[in-house]
Design an enzyme around this catalytic site. Structure first.
Site: not given
Length: 752
Positions: A56, A103
């Site tokens: 990430h 998300h």
């Protein structure tokens, strides 16, 4: 005595490889960390490396391929990946700042807060660059709505997106919502934010002045979101449901105040640098800003305002509590910056300083608990870079061999049309968009429901168009060609309102990159995006990679989502989807090809997934786009809609159904083919347009000069929808299109 560098707190024991692996690091990466430090890291340092070297934050499995994107352009105001968001020069001393983020994992676990904090995070990326947010869009994907769990996820996500944006005070101007079994249990929630900035007020995310103060501004720090970055870098399992603490909690009212205070200190030139605290929180913002500035940062973590008792240094550094920023300011301006944030009701506290030594150093009650080179943590520095094994999935050739032409033509053409209009992927999405404030700030010129959203600029006659598009089914069948289709569809969407494509941001949603078939699809999609963008002449300004979108059963479709930005020089020339008046002539611009591979018709009506995707003639696609933008600029057409899901039949129906008054059409097949291939095929990069009869000759002449195919296929009427000899009642089409989604969402149990 444990083997640690003098000055690092011996109170923290050195860690083991088993602990490193539990943090998501490989044994090889643990050895690399020890080599970088010349010792074994402490537990706090292990936590720092685990989040910063997670996919990430580090993009370790993707960055090598991302560097192949076209990243140059004379209009770029920020180099891709070097700032919080991308920025494009639009002239008149103005820049557009925009970015897309995912998300997905948080939304799968806690859909409301996962989606809400996704919107909050992308807004902060924009206003930390000094840009005032003027619009957001969202690209959402869920499993089939006959499953109650998928309806629950959709309800929570849509409310989260709407509530955060509505409370913050930014209009939602569009996006897309798609459904497929591939997204069951792992929804995709991608959000894009757009802001406007005066070029001389563009803020940078850099700490480049030793001795400068390091301020933390915004909300207090809690335990929410700890290891959110690593949580987003692993597959979803049954244990994910128990990891709700990894989902952050948003506060849009605080973020609104944070916006105003941030823009004020930037406008008054009081700060050196600023960065949002997103994934990996304080650790990420400190290390990245220090590395960009070729400096170090030292903080005393006990100075961080905390809202929970007995937090540790590890927790403070890794917390992803929302609505926080890291601000670098010269000591002489520190009190002024602090008082400005306080005036807006925002906490602001000095927690450290910029240093010369390049270290990210953290103290806890005066003892050093972390002392590592900032460059060793970050993308482009010491973070690992991998190119994984690739393997072409076996299913691709098998599905490509399927031939939609083997299916019989529809016996009931009208039923096929209404089934497509009722398909969740096509049907009207007002149930979603009505939950969003579309007009706050009064700059919205085209609302959701069209091909692209459009925002007017108060200081200019220009308009900013934006669209998001993802074609997961196409990319599953042929990743490279599917990605190219995705880019061109997003370009067609902004062109359809009259805007010239000027740049993209992308969100690349894939499964586990360690699986060769997944990595093949990723690499091919990246190549396709790059080729399409080079043809269009638009740069990739930045974006996001989201791997590990899997549940135990399977990965999601390879789903690159493209956020396309377009510039309309005169907003008064904008064109919209609906037909305008009876008697207008109907044209189709672009090549008409008999292709149903991968189409919505083949899956929804025939119940099959497969076939060869429509080929792309890149040069012809570019000519068609340029032609449409040109004729809109010349004021020659009255409506415009791109042909995509459902083919020309659906595009025509949507133009009629969205008209202000009851309108229909009469059209004839211009190529004399099978009815399903002619009206439901999705290839050719086409547009449905209408024009005044007296301007038709001029339109034809311009198409000939541009080398663009133009078919006059009929006219707008006040009756039903007539396709050759096939009639579709307007009332039935209207019911199918406007009522289907609401009906599905009104149920409570699983539907057989």
């Amino acid at each position: 005595m444990i083997d640690i560098k003098e000055g690092v707190a011996a109170a923290e024991p050195a860690v083991t490889v088993a602990q490193a692996e539990a943090h998501g690091l490989s044994a090889e990466e643990f050895e690399k960390i020890k080599k970088l430090l010349g010792r074994t890291p402490t537990y706090t340092e292990l936590g720092v490396y685990s989040v910063m070297w997670s996919e990430h934050c580090s993009y370790k499995n993707s960055v090598a391929l991302l560097k192949t994107f076209p990243r140059e352009g004379k209009s770029l105001l920020a180099q891709p990946g070097e700032e919080n968001a991308g920025a494009i020069d639009i002239g008149e001393d103005l820049g557009v700042v925009f970015k897309i983020e995912s998300h997905n994992h948080p939304s799968a676990v806690e859909p409301y807060q996962g989606a809400a904090t996704g919107v909050g995070g992308i807004l902060r990326d924009v206003f930390t660059m000094g840009a005032r947010p003027i619009g957001v869009l969202d690209s959402l994907r869920f499993g089939p709505l006959n499953v109650a769990r998928n309806r629950f996820l959709m309800d929570g996500v849509v409310r989260g997106v709407g509530d955060y944006g509505n409370c913050f005070g930014v209009p939602n101007i569009g996006g897309e919502v798609q459904f497929d079994a591939a997204y069951s249990g792992n929804p995709l929630v991608n959000a894009i934010a757009i802001g406007i900035v005066h070029k001389d007020q563009l803020a940078r995310a850099s700490a480049n002045k030793p001795g400068a103060s390091v301020l933390l501004v915004g909300s207090s720090t809690g335990r929410d979101g700890i290891h959110g970055a690593t949580f987003a870098s692993e597959e979803l399992t049954e244990e994910s449901e128990a990891r709700r603490p990894s989902v952050q909690i948003g506060d849009p009212f605080t973020e609104k105040l944070l916006l105003e205070a941030t823009l004020e200190v930037i406008d008054r030139d009081l700060i050196i640098g600023i960065q949002d605290m997103g994934a990996a929180g304080i650790t990420c913002s400190c290390s990245e800003m220090a590395a960009r500035g070729n400096c170090g940062i030292e903080i005393e973590a006990t100075r961080v305002p905390m809202r929970e008792e007995k937090m540790t240094a590890y927790e403070v550094l890794l917390s992803e509590s929302q609505e926080r920023m890291l601000v670098i300011v010269e000591p002489k301006y520190e009190s002024e910056v602090v008082s400005t944030f306080q005036r807006w009701g925002i906490h602001s506290k000095a927690i450290g300083k910029v240093t010369k030594d390049g270290q990210f150093r953290v103290k806890w009650n005066g003892e050093v608990v972390c002392d590592v080179p900032a460059q060793s943590l970050v993308l482009g520095g010491g973070a690992p870079v991998y190119v994984r094994e690739q393997k072409r999935p076996e299913y691709i050739d098998r599905l490509a061999a399927m031939n939609p032409a083997d299916e019989p033509e529809p016996r009931d053409f009208a039923l096929a049309v209404t089934r497509l209009l009722a398909s969740p992927n096509i049907t009207d999405k007002s149930w979603v968009t009505e939950q969003y404030d579309q007009t706050v700030r009064t700059s919205t010129a085209i609302r959701p429901g069209g091909d692209a959203g459009l925002l007017r600029l108060r200081e200019s006659r220009q308009g900013i168009a934006a669209a998001t598009d993802g074609k997961g089914r196409y990319c599953y069948l042929n990743p490279r060609l599917g990605a190219m289709h995705t880019v061109f569809e997003s370009a067609r969407n902004v062109a359809a309102v009259g805007a010239r494509p000027v740049g993209i941001t992308n969100c690349l949603n894939f499964g586990n990159p360690y699986k060769p078939e997944v990595y093949y699809s990723f690499a091919e999609s990246v190549a396709g995006i790059g080729e399409a963008c080079r043809t269009l002449g638009v740069p990739v300004t930045g974006g996001n990679v989201s791997f590990y979108n899997e549940v135990p059963e399977a990965a999601v479709y390879p789903t690159p989502v493209i956020g396309m930005l377009g510039l309309l020089e005169d907003i008064d020339l904008r064109v919209t989807v609906p037909f305008k008046q009876e008697g207008d002539l109907v044209f189709v611009v672009g090549e008409w090809r008999p292709e149903l591979g991968g189409s919505e018709y083949y899956e929804t009506v025939c119940g099959k997934l497969g076939g060869e995707l429509p080929p792309l003639d890149l040069a012809a696609e570019k000519r068609t786009l340029d032609f449409v933008v040109r004729v809109i600029d010349h004021g020659l057409i009255r409506s415009c809609h791109d042909v995509s899901d459902g083919g020309a039949a659906v595009a025509l129906c949507e133009c009629a159904l969205r008209a202000d008054t009851p309108l229909g059409f009469e059209v004839a097949d211009p190529v004399k083919g099978r009815s399903d291939q002619v009206w439901f095929g999705e290839g050719g990069g086409r547009f449905v347009i209408t024009a005044w009869p007296e301007r038709a000759d001029r339109l034809v002449d311009l198409a000939y000069d541009a080398g663009v195919t133009l078919h006059q296929i009929g006219k707008v009427t006040a009756g039903d929808f007539l396709f050759d000899a096939h009639a579709v009642k307007r009332t039935e089409a209207k019911t199918a299109y406007f009522d289907s989604l609401r009906s599905l969402l009104s149920t409570t149990a699983d539907i057989e």
